[in-house]
Structure formats: structure tokens, C-alpha cells
Design an enzyme around this catalytic site. Structure first.
Site, mmCIF file in Angstrom:
data_model
loop_
_atom_site.group_PDB
_atom_site.id
_atom_site.type_symbol
_atom_site.label_atom_id
_atom_site.label_comp_id
_atom_site.label_asym_id
_atom_site.label_seq_id
_atom_site.Cartn_x
_atom_site.Cartn_y
_atom_site.Cartn_z
ATOM 1 C CB CYS A 259 -8.992 -3.783 -12.315
ATOM 2 S SG CYS A 259 -8.537 -2.527 -13.500
ATOM 3 C CB CYS B 98 -0.612 2.280 5.697
ATOM 4 S SG CYS B 98 -1.361 0.734 5.138
ATOM 5 C CB CYS C 40 -4.535 3.060 5.664
ATOM 6 S SG CYS C 40 -4.349 2.911 3.881
ATOM 7 C CB CYS D 37 -0.894 -0.014 1.232
ATOM 8 S SG CYS D 37 -1.862 1.495 1.425
ATOM 9 C CB CYS E 131 -5.281 -0.513 2.163
ATOM 10 S SG CYS E 131 -4.153 -0.877 3.510
HETATM 11 ZN ZN LIG Z 1 -2.931 1.098 3.426
#
Ligand SMILES: [Zn+2]
Length: 158
Positions: free
Chosen positions: A146, A77, A125, A74, A122
Site C-alpha cells: 500500500c 532519488c 535513499c 522513487c 526506498c
Molecule cells: Zn529513493
């Protein structure tokens, strides 16, 4: 007959609404920052995609052609979200995966284009990543995640 149709419309409107509210109440993230904190940490494009659920231009991400071994984290984060072994070339211009790292990605339903799509973000976060479709590789999961490359950071394996 008209009355029934009207009732149906009203019911649908309410069921959409309550779904959205449930989602806001239920989901909590271990990394929580204010909009201004995110704005300060992320680039404009990262903020647009991760925090405003935007979509990058197709073929704009260098990660679209990233096929080394490693992990896609990510960009907000640093949670590992996808593995290179699950990446495939979908031809869409967005990095595509047939599966996520289980537990690190969470899902919801959005109606941004007027029909239901499976949105993914995610789980740490809440940053928006992309959408899941059912036209992925049939020999594995059949799913196509995607993903906006700008929402990811690639960490090569050593
Ligand atoms: Zn994240």
C-alpha cells in the site's frame, strides 16, 4: 504475579527499543541528504511522506488510477521501485502492488499505530513509501504493498 507482569512489560519495552536502535545502526543508504537538502528538493507533501513517514489522503493521488505500462520510480532519488504489471486496484484509494522490484525496496517494522506493521522504504535513499499487508491477490503473492502515490513518479514505457 505482579512482579512477573512488570518484568514482562520492562522486557518488552527494552526489546522494542533495541530493535529501533539496531535499525538505525545497520541501515545505510547510498543517497544521503540532510533534512534541509530534502526540504529544498521535495514538495511539502513529498517531504511529509518520504522523510516524515506521513500518509497521503486516500484517493488523492492521480497514480491511484494509473494503469499504463511503465515503472514507478522513487520521487526522491528516481530508483525504479514498482512495475505496472504488478499494480492492482485494491479499492483502498492508494496505489497498490503485489510485489516490489526486488532489492530496490527495503523493509522495517513500525509500531506507529500501536501494533506491528511492515513498513517499506526506498533502499537507495531511505524515503518512506508505505506498508505491506497480507490481504493482496491470492493468485499471485497474497501481499498488498500500500504505497503513497506522492512518493512515486510514473515513467511510461515507450
Ligand atoms: Zn529513493
Amino acid at each position: 504475579m505482579k512482579k512477573i507482569a512488570l518484568l514482562l512489560v520492562v522486557t518488552l519495552m527494552f526489546s522494542c527499543k533495541s530493535k529501533g536502535q539496531d535499525k538505525d545502526e545497520k541501515e545505510s543508504f547510498s543517497v544521503n541528504k540532510t533534512d534541509s537538502q530534502w526540504k529544498a528538493e521535495l514538495t511539502d507533501m513529498e517531504y511529509y511522506v518520504l522523510r516524515e513517514a506521513g500518509t497521503e489522503r486516500a484517493f488523492s493521488s492521480p497514480l491511484n488510477n494509473e494503469y499504463r505500462s511503465g515503472t514507478f520510480h522513487c520521487a526522491a532519488c528516481n530508483t525504479p521501485l514498482f512495475k505496472s504489471e504488478n499494480k492492482f486496484d485494491s479499492g483502498t484509494g492508494w496505489p497498490s502492488f503485489d510485489q516490489e522490484i526486488k532489492g530496490n525496496v527495503a523493509f522495517s517494522t513500525d509500531y506507529d499505530l500501536g501494533y506491528a506493521r511492515t513498513e517499506e522504504h526506498c533502499a537507495t535513499c531511505g524515503g518512506h513509501l508505505g506498508h505491506v499487508f497480507n490481504d493482496g491477490p491470492k493468485d499471485t503473492t497474497g501481499k498488498r504493498h500500500c504505497i503513497n502515490g506522492v512518493a512515486l513518479d510514473f515513467v511510461p514505457e515507450n
